[in-house]
Design a protein around this motif. Sequence first.
Motif, PDB file in Angstrom:
ATOM      1  N   TRP A  54       0.368  -1.297  -0.163  1.00 45.13           N
ATOM      2  CA  TRP A  54      -0.069  -0.049   0.240  1.00 45.13           C
ATOM      3  C   TRP A  54       0.438   1.184   0.207  1.00 45.13           C
ATOM      4  O   TRP A  54      -0.005   2.146  -0.912  1.00 45.13           O
ATOM      5  CB  TRP A  54      -0.768   0.065   1.436  1.00 45.13           C
ATOM      6  CG  TRP A  54      -1.898   1.112   1.295  1.00 45.13           C
ATOM      7  CD1 TRP A  54      -2.693   2.311   0.935  1.00 45.13           C
ATOM      8  CD2 TRP A  54      -1.061   1.872   2.207  1.00 45.13           C
ATOM      9  NE1 TRP A  54      -3.241   3.385   1.698  1.00 45.13           N
ATOM     10  CE2 TRP A  54      -1.634   3.019   2.597  1.00 45.13           C
ATOM     11  CE3 TRP A  54      -0.141   1.976   3.428  1.00 45.13           C
ATOM     12  CZ2 TRP A  54      -1.395   4.104   3.729  1.00 45.13           C
ATOM     13  CZ3 TRP A  54       0.465   3.664   4.160  1.00 45.13           C
ATOM     14  CH2 TRP A  54      -0.961   4.550   3.817  1.00 45.13           C
ATOM     15  N   ASP A  55       1.765   1.241   0.699  1.00 42.11           N
ATOM     16  CA  ASP A  55       2.760   2.368   0.874  1.00 42.11           C
ATOM     17  C   ASP A  55       3.763   2.882  -0.465  1.00 42.11           C
ATOM     18  O   ASP A  55       4.362   2.447  -0.504  1.00 42.11           O
ATOM     19  CB  ASP A  55       3.573   2.950   1.929  1.00 42.11           C
ATOM     20  CG  ASP A  55       4.431   4.194   2.677  1.00 42.11           C
ATOM     21  OD1 ASP A  55       4.422   4.521   2.189  1.00 42.11           O
ATOM     22  OD2 ASP A  55       3.576   4.481   3.895  1.00 42.11           O
ATOM     23  N   ARG A 305       2.449   3.208  11.143  1.00 41.96           N
ATOM     24  CA  ARG A 305       1.811   4.136  12.026  1.00 41.96           C
ATOM     25  C   ARG A 305       0.657   5.530  10.666  1.00 41.96           C
ATOM     26  O   ARG A 305      -0.670   5.298  10.907  1.00 41.96           O
ATOM     27  CB  ARG A 305       2.248   5.567  12.153  1.00 41.96           C
ATOM     28  CG  ARG A 305       2.855   4.879  13.437  1.00 41.96           C
ATOM     29  CD  ARG A 305       4.007   5.908  14.758  1.00 41.96           C
ATOM     30  NE  ARG A 305       4.747   6.437  13.508  1.00 41.96           N
ATOM     31  CZ  ARG A 305       6.374   6.344  13.605  1.00 41.96           C
ATOM     32  NH1 ARG A 305       6.720   5.279  14.226  1.00 41.96           N
ATOM     33  NH2 ARG A 305       7.201   6.691  13.075  1.00 41.96           N
ATOM     34  N   ARG A 306       1.180   5.003   9.127  1.00 39.47           N
ATOM     35  CA  ARG A 306       0.499   5.646   8.689  1.00 39.47           C
ATOM     36  C   ARG A 306      -0.716   4.980   8.057  1.00 39.47           C
ATOM     37  O   ARG A 306      -2.174   5.964   7.464  1.00 39.47           O
ATOM     38  CB  ARG A 306       1.440   6.377   7.216  1.00 39.47           C
ATOM     39  CG  ARG A 306       1.879   7.769   7.271  1.00 39.47           C
ATOM     40  CD  ARG A 306       2.639   7.681   5.871  1.00 39.47           C
ATOM     41  NE  ARG A 306       3.736   6.782   5.233  1.00 39.47           N
ATOM     42  CZ  ARG A 306       5.050   6.494   5.755  1.00 39.47           C
ATOM     43  NH1 ARG A 306       5.083   7.531   6.402  1.00 39.47           N
ATOM     44  NH2 ARG A 306       5.800   5.835   5.024  1.00 39.47           N
ATOM     45  N   LEU A 307      -0.668   3.250   7.774  1.00 44.00           N
ATOM     46  CA  LEU A 307      -1.901   3.175   7.754  1.00 44.00           C
ATOM     47  C   LEU A 307      -2.816   2.804   8.653  1.00 44.00           C
ATOM     48  O   LEU A 307      -4.063   2.396   8.789  1.00 44.00           O
ATOM     49  CB  LEU A 307      -1.154   1.454   7.303  1.00 44.00           C
ATOM     50  CG  LEU A 307      -2.444   0.259   6.821  1.00 44.00           C
ATOM     51  CD1 LEU A 307      -2.770   0.394   5.445  1.00 44.00           C
ATOM     52  CD2 LEU A 307      -1.638  -1.287   6.456  1.00 44.00           C
ATOM     53  N   GLY A 309      -3.501   4.883  11.230  1.00 47.52           N
ATOM     54  CA  GLY A 309      -3.785   5.883  10.820  1.00 47.52           C
ATOM     55  C   GLY A 309      -4.828   6.679  10.169  1.00 47.52           C
ATOM     56  O   GLY A 309      -6.054   7.103  10.223  1.00 47.52           O
ATOM     57  N   LYS A 310      -5.036   5.766   8.909  1.00 47.92           N
ATOM     58  CA  LYS A 310      -5.561   5.724   7.701  1.00 47.92           C
ATOM     59  C   LYS A 310      -7.358   5.275   8.303  1.00 47.92           C
ATOM     60  O   LYS A 310      -7.958   5.504   7.864  1.00 47.92           O
ATOM     61  CB  LYS A 310      -5.102   5.458   6.452  1.00 47.92           C
ATOM     62  CG  LYS A 310      -4.505   6.769   5.756  1.00 47.92           C
ATOM     63  CD  LYS A 310      -4.791   6.266   4.169  1.00 47.92           C
ATOM     64  CE  LYS A 310      -4.079   7.160   2.937  1.00 47.92           C
ATOM     65  NZ  LYS A 310      -5.247   8.076   2.911  1.00 47.92           N
ATOM     66  N   ALA A 311      -6.770   4.141   9.109  1.00 48.43           N
ATOM     67  CA  ALA A 311      -7.702   3.022   8.939  1.00 48.43           C
ATOM     68  C   ALA A 311      -8.641   3.644  10.648  1.00 48.43           C
ATOM     69  O   ALA A 311     -10.081   3.403  10.579  1.00 48.43           O
ATOM     70  CB  ALA A 311      -7.120   1.631   9.403  1.00 48.43           C
TER      71      ALA A 311
END
Length: 312
Positions: A54-55, A305-307, A309-311
Amino acid sequence: MAAGQIRSWENQSTVNEFILLGYQEYPAVLLTAFLAIYMTIMLGNSLIVVVTTWDPALQTPMYFFLRSLSALEMCYTSVTLPKMMANLASGDLSISLSACASQMFFLLFLGATECFLLAVMAYDRYLAICLPLHYMTTMSQKVQVGLVAGSFAISLPMQLIQIGLIFSLPFCGPNEIDHFFCDIPPVLSLACADLYVNELAVYTENILFVIIPFGLILASYIHITKTILCIPSATGRQKAFSTCSSHITVVILFYGSAMLVYLQPKSPGSAKVNKWLSLFYTVIIPLCNPLIYTLRNHEAKAALRRLLGKAF
């Protein structure tokens, strides 16, 4: 071995199932532990696959190989743990001859593939650190896919031959295996035939799938270490070492336990020790890999952390 002995063995009734005796103590505790470990392995490695897919910041060869390793670990663990948990839950410790052959084939196939994949990851680090100007052109997407596919393709023929040799042997009894799953040493110990060809095949396989990949990894890291030590900046040396530390840790754990099981000389107590060591490289290492690759990797932690945070 006399031909008359072999004929007398062949005239005996052969077994059609084995009894796995690895669960004699505390089955409820083992079932709970194995279930928790299996769920953690699947969750941790699935997160690595999702995050590296994903990233956009992780679309590099290193993370492609890490994604492949995590997917392989999920398959590898699924070969043994579900059957172990089913046996513990039902109290039926038997495994049919065909199921034993299938389990051993996939265990050997995926284990040998992991040996080559770890060597491919070392080669990737060698190119990135020792030949950085040519890295992206040499390690193209086509090459990445080819190296992973090649790791699977190299392993397949030898494992088919190995399984064919083992399960063409007569098994006349006893049929009890003091192990958690069908592995080569405990199964061969139950065969009532001359094992010279089988032992030669195991020896050849150890050279092809353990010694040679480990030698390639060792050679890669010798060149990597020489290159890193020539970097004038202490920060640069630390950064270069940090990109390799996770892979080195996994290599030491995986190859160390596998070599102790398959390369150590036989001794009276070795079978019992090998039973627990085999759990280490089939269960504990897949459990630790997500932690090793995320806790020691700033990019992976930031992407996770980004994933999350989006979830949430």
